[in-house]
Motif scaffolding. Structure first.
Motif, PDB file in Angstrom:
ATOM      1  N   ASP A 137       0.816  -1.210   0.000  1.00  0.00           N
ATOM      2  CA  ASP A 137       0.000   0.000   0.000  1.00  0.00           C
ATOM      3  C   ASP A 137       0.855   1.269   0.000  1.00  0.00           C
ATOM      4  OD1 ASP A 137      -2.372  -1.461   0.107  1.00  0.00           O
ATOM      5  OD2 ASP A 137      -2.494  -1.383   2.294  1.00  0.00           O
ATOM      6  N   PHE A 138       1.915   1.260   0.817  1.00  0.00           N
ATOM      7  CA  PHE A 138       2.707   2.476   1.003  1.00  0.00           C
ATOM      8  C   PHE A 138       3.471   2.883  -0.255  1.00  0.00           C
ATOM      9  CE2 PHE A 138       1.783   2.068   5.427  1.00  0.00           C
ATOM     10  CZ  PHE A 138       2.108   3.280   6.031  1.00  0.00           C
ATOM     11  N   GLU A 139       4.053   1.921  -0.939  1.00  0.00           N
ATOM     12  CA  GLU A 139       4.922   2.278  -2.064  1.00  0.00           C
ATOM     13  C   GLU A 139       4.179   3.054  -3.154  1.00  0.00           C
ATOM     14  OE1 GLU A 139       7.867   0.297  -5.403  1.00  0.00           O
ATOM     15  OE2 GLU A 139       7.477  -0.789  -3.544  1.00  0.00           O
ATOM     16  N   PRO A 140       3.058   2.557  -3.679  1.00  0.00           N
ATOM     17  CA  PRO A 140       2.373   3.355  -4.698  1.00  0.00           C
ATOM     18  C   PRO A 140       1.815   4.669  -4.159  1.00  0.00           C
ATOM     19  CG  PRO A 140       1.089   1.399  -4.136  1.00  0.00           C
ATOM     20  CD  PRO A 140       2.424   1.237  -3.495  1.00  0.00           C
ATOM     21  N   ALA A 141       1.374   4.666  -2.894  1.00  0.00           N
ATOM     22  CA  ALA A 141       0.819   5.896  -2.324  1.00  0.00           C
ATOM     23  C   ALA A 141       1.863   7.006  -2.271  1.00  0.00           C
ATOM     24  CB  ALA A 141       0.265   5.620  -0.929  1.00  0.00           C
ATOM     25  N   ILE A 142       3.088   6.670  -1.875  1.00  0.00           N
ATOM     26  CA  ILE A 142       4.152   7.674  -1.809  1.00  0.00           C
ATOM     27  C   ILE A 142       4.638   8.029  -3.209  1.00  0.00           C
ATOM     28  CG2 ILE A 142       6.485   8.158  -0.975  1.00  0.00           C
ATOM     29  CD1 ILE A 142       5.902   6.288   1.390  1.00  0.00           C
ATOM     30  N   CYS A 143       4.829   7.038  -4.049  1.00  0.00           N
ATOM     31  CA  CYS A 143       5.372   7.282  -5.386  1.00  0.00           C
ATOM     32  C   CYS A 143       4.456   8.153  -6.244  1.00  0.00           C
ATOM     33  CB  CYS A 143       5.621   5.960  -6.098  1.00  0.00           C
ATOM     34  SG  CYS A 143       7.056   5.032  -5.501  1.00  0.00           S
ATOM     35  N   HIS A 144       3.156   8.083  -5.998  1.00  0.00           N
ATOM     36  CA  HIS A 144       2.216   8.832  -6.822  1.00  0.00           C
ATOM     37  C   HIS A 144       1.885  10.213  -6.265  1.00  0.00           C
ATOM     38  CE1 HIS A 144       0.573   4.673  -8.314  1.00  0.00           C
ATOM     39  NE2 HIS A 144       1.806   4.912  -8.707  1.00  0.00           N
ATOM     40  N   LEU A 145       2.476  10.572  -5.125  1.00  0.00           N
ATOM     41  CA  LEU A 145       2.204  11.884  -4.546  1.00  0.00           C
ATOM     42  C   LEU A 145       2.711  13.007  -5.452  1.00  0.00           C
ATOM     43  CD1 LEU A 145       3.265  11.494  -0.795  1.00  0.00           C
ATOM     44  CD2 LEU A 145       0.962  11.999  -1.628  1.00  0.00           C
ATOM     45  N   PRO A 146       1.963  14.109  -5.552  1.00  0.00           N
ATOM     46  CA  PRO A 146       2.524  15.299  -6.209  1.00  0.00           C
ATOM     47  C   PRO A 146       3.735  15.791  -5.430  1.00  0.00           C
ATOM     48  CG  PRO A 146       0.151  15.513  -5.877  1.00  0.00           C
ATOM     49  CD  PRO A 146       0.576  14.314  -5.094  1.00  0.00           C
ATOM     50  N   LEU A 147       4.796  16.145  -6.119  1.00  0.00           N
ATOM     51  CA  LEU A 147       5.979  16.639  -5.436  1.00  0.00           C
ATOM     52  C   LEU A 147       5.716  18.039  -4.879  1.00  0.00           C
ATOM     53  CD1 LEU A 147       8.940  15.480  -7.711  1.00  0.00           C
ATOM     54  CD2 LEU A 147       7.840  14.286  -5.805  1.00  0.00           C
ATOM     55  N   SER A 155      15.651  21.452   0.459  1.00  0.00           N
ATOM     56  CA  SER A 155      15.637  20.246   1.284  1.00  0.00           C
ATOM     57  C   SER A 155      14.510  20.343   2.302  1.00  0.00           C
ATOM     58  CB  SER A 155      16.974  20.085   2.015  1.00  0.00           C
ATOM     59  OG  SER A 155      16.937  18.977   2.902  1.00  0.00           O
ATOM     60  N   ILE A 156      13.641  19.362   2.295  1.00  0.00           N
ATOM     61  CA  ILE A 156      12.582  19.248   3.298  1.00  0.00           C
ATOM     62  C   ILE A 156      12.709  17.865   3.943  1.00  0.00           C
ATOM     63  CG2 ILE A 156      10.103  19.036   3.709  1.00  0.00           C
ATOM     64  CD1 ILE A 156       9.619  21.179   1.674  1.00  0.00           C
ATOM     65  N   TYR A 157      12.956  17.854   5.237  1.00  0.00           N
ATOM     66  CA  TYR A 157      13.127  16.603   5.977  1.00  0.00           C
ATOM     67  C   TYR A 157      11.903  15.724   5.754  1.00  0.00           C
ATOM     68  CZ  TYR A 157      13.836  13.497   9.971  1.00  0.00           C
ATOM     69  OH  TYR A 157      13.997  12.393  10.774  1.00  0.00           O
ATOM     70  N   SER A 158      12.108  14.507   5.249  1.00  0.00           N
ATOM     71  CA  SER A 158      10.983  13.694   4.813  1.00  0.00           C
ATOM     72  C   SER A 158      11.058  12.263   5.313  1.00  0.00           C
ATOM     73  CB  SER A 158      10.919  13.684   3.281  1.00  0.00           C
ATOM     74  OG  SER A 158       9.873  12.845   2.823  1.00  0.00           O
ATOM     75  N   ASP A 159      10.117  11.901   6.178  1.00  0.00           N
ATOM     76  CA  ASP A 159       9.949  10.490   6.540  1.00  0.00           C
ATOM     77  C   ASP A 159       9.585   9.661   5.311  1.00  0.00           C
ATOM     78  OD1 ASP A 159      10.495  10.857   9.202  1.00  0.00           O
ATOM     79  OD2 ASP A 159       8.446  10.537   9.902  1.00  0.00           O
ATOM     80  N   LEU A 160       8.784  10.244   4.429  1.00  0.00           N
ATOM     81  CA  LEU A 160       8.307   9.492   3.271  1.00  0.00           C
ATOM     82  C   LEU A 160       9.465   9.091   2.365  1.00  0.00           C
ATOM     83  CD1 LEU A 160       5.074  11.498   2.371  1.00  0.00           C
ATOM     84  CD2 LEU A 160       5.386   9.647   4.018  1.00  0.00           C
ATOM     85  N   GLY A 161      10.431   9.989   2.209  1.00  0.00           N
ATOM     86  CA  GLY A 161      11.601   9.656   1.414  1.00  0.00           C
ATOM     87  C   GLY A 161      12.380   8.502   1.991  1.00  0.00           C
ATOM     88  N   PHE A 162      12.480   8.448   3.322  1.00  0.00           N
ATOM     89  CA  PHE A 162      13.225   7.350   3.945  1.00  0.00           C
ATOM     90  C   PHE A 162      12.425   6.053   3.962  1.00  0.00           C
ATOM     91  CE2 PHE A 162      16.727   9.952   4.762  1.00  0.00           C
ATOM     92  CZ  PHE A 162      17.758   9.162   5.254  1.00  0.00           C
ATOM     93  N   ILE A 163      11.115   6.146   3.957  1.00  0.00           N
ATOM     94  CA  ILE A 163      10.325   4.929   3.781  1.00  0.00           C
ATOM     95  C   ILE A 163      10.619   4.316   2.413  1.00  0.00           C
ATOM     96  CG2 ILE A 163       7.977   4.023   3.508  1.00  0.00           C
ATOM     97  CD1 ILE A 163       7.072   6.072   5.626  1.00  0.00           C
ATOM     98  N   LEU A 164      10.623   5.149   1.382  1.00  0.00           N
ATOM     99  CA  LEU A 164      10.971   4.666   0.047  1.00  0.00           C
ATOM    100  C   LEU A 164      12.393   4.117   0.010  1.00  0.00           C
ATOM    101  CD1 LEU A 164       9.636   7.046  -2.761  1.00  0.00           C
ATOM    102  CD2 LEU A 164       8.718   4.853  -1.976  1.00  0.00           C
ATOM    103  N   LEU A 165      13.297   4.803   0.696  1.00  0.00           N
ATOM    104  CA  LEU A 165      14.685   4.353   0.730  1.00  0.00           C
ATOM    105  C   LEU A 165      14.785   2.958   1.339  1.00  0.00           C
ATOM    106  CD1 LEU A 165      17.565   5.262   0.040  1.00  0.00           C
ATOM    107  CD2 LEU A 165      17.722   6.236   2.332  1.00  0.00           C
ATOM    108  N   GLY A 166      13.980   2.696   2.368  1.00  0.00           N
ATOM    109  CA  GLY A 166      13.964   1.358   2.961  1.00  0.00           C
ATOM    110  C   GLY A 166      13.557   0.302   1.950  1.00  0.00           C
TER     111      GLY A 166
END
Length: 360
Positions: A137-147, A155-166
């Protein structure tokens, strides 16, 4: 708790930590200060929980804390360094080559380096836990977000970026080993001690509780405080690690040892690369790490070479290679509620006191 002959210089820091607990900055705190050769001082203050405070278990140097976003540097950044050394991860390869849901012209250039530097264009945080579970669920939800911004423009500190990095690190591992198994292998090899994803039952009695969580309807003890981390099963790129101050200190000594050229958690060249401040305009971020600014949580006494990170639960780690010093501060400031932000003022003051100590 201390090395002979060096405890007295830290008496002011000890008093400050005790006073912070008395003032309600946090129920429990454990600090460790050391250098490349070992720890110089450890101190535990307070009790693990606020209800029934007179009977609650005192904090000890073996208290286990939810490390929150220290996961980003201790686990995720370290795993990225290992994969770089092994040739399994190219920091400058567009992530669309590995994450097929990451599609669109506006994000085509984004790389693992951008995720590590919090410069991918992704927003900071969204409550996906309310209706998403696991990677599917998380991967497509984050990947499809408008930037939120053009990649690398800020630079904006992003939990979402590190979730993708995981997710990316799991896919990049030659055996596609999970993050927790990858991390466990490194931690065991480096003898870091009690630090891991998902707390075993044997630890439970000495785990510092975090919040009375209205979403889960219970006091959180030994389960990750971060809701998105919980929805991901407790193992994620942005949160999930639990550990003791001693274990975090052992990790910090490995980082310090890399500065003069020792191979510890990665090759010295790779560690050096990850420590350098990014070229993103206005950013203090290195790869995974934050760097020293006069407004940083580490106060104003550390050198410009210092790197560090904080965690939402009240944790922090700062490492100054020039001074040959690291400072671990673990607390459960979110117990019983996250609304207590007194640690924001306490943390820099504490680091300044610690860094004023000269140990011969």
């Amino acid at each position: 708790m201390t090395r002979p002959g060096v405890d007295a210089p830290f008496s002011k820091a000890e008093a400050l930590l005790d006073q912070a607990v008395a003032d309600g900055v946090c129920p429990a705190a454990v600090a460790e200060v050391g250098d490349q050769s070992g720890h110089l001082w450890r101190h535990a203050a307070g009790r693990l929980r606020v209800d029934d405070a007179g009977e609650a278990q005192p904090a000890g140097v073996d208290t286990v804390f939810d490390l929150a976003s220290l996961t980003k540097v201790i686990a995720t950044t370290t795993l990225a360094m290992h994969l770089v050394d092994d040739g399994a991860l190219d920091l400058d390869e567009p992530i669309r080559e590995r994450l097929q849901e990451w599609r669109g012209h506006d994000r085509a250039v984004v790389t693992a380096r951008d995720l590590l530097a919090h410069a991918s264009g992704l927003t900071a945080h969204l409550p996906f836990f309310r209706n998403h579970t696991r990677r599917i669920d998380f991967e497509p939800a984050i990947c499809h977000l408008p930037l939120e911004y053009r990649p690398r423009s800020r630079s904006i500190y992003s939990d979402l970026g590190f979730i993708l990095l995981g997710f990316l690190l799991t896919d990049s591992d030659p055996h596609q080993a999970t993050l927790d198994s990858q991390f466990a292998s490194i931690a065991q090899a480096r003898n870091w001690g009690e630090i891991q994803y998902r707390t075993p039952n044997a630890w439970r009695a000495r785990v510092a509780p975090t919040e009375h969580d209205p979403w889960r309807g219970r006091l959180l003890v030994g389960e990750v405080h971060d809701e998105n981390g919980f929805a991901l099963g407790g193992v994620a790129g942005h949160s999930g690690l639990f550990g003791t101050a001693e274990a975090v200190g052992r990790f910090a000594r490995d980082v310090l040892a890399a500065a003069p050229g020792h191979a510890t958690l990665a090759s010295p060249d790779t560690v050096h690369q990850f420590r350098q401040c990014s070229s993103v305009p206005g950013s203090s971020r290195a790869l995974g790490w934050d760097t020293m600014l006069p407004t940083s949580s580490c106060g104003i006494r550390m050198s410009k070479d210092a790197i560090g990170h904080t965690g939402f639960t009240g944790t922090s780690l700062w490492i100054d290679p020039r001074a040959n010093r690291y400072v671990v501060l673990l607390t459960n400031r979110v117990h019983p509620t996250r609304s207590n932000d007194s640690i924001l003022a306490f943390r820099p003051a504490f680091h300044d006191v610690v860094m004023d100590v000269v140990v011969s």
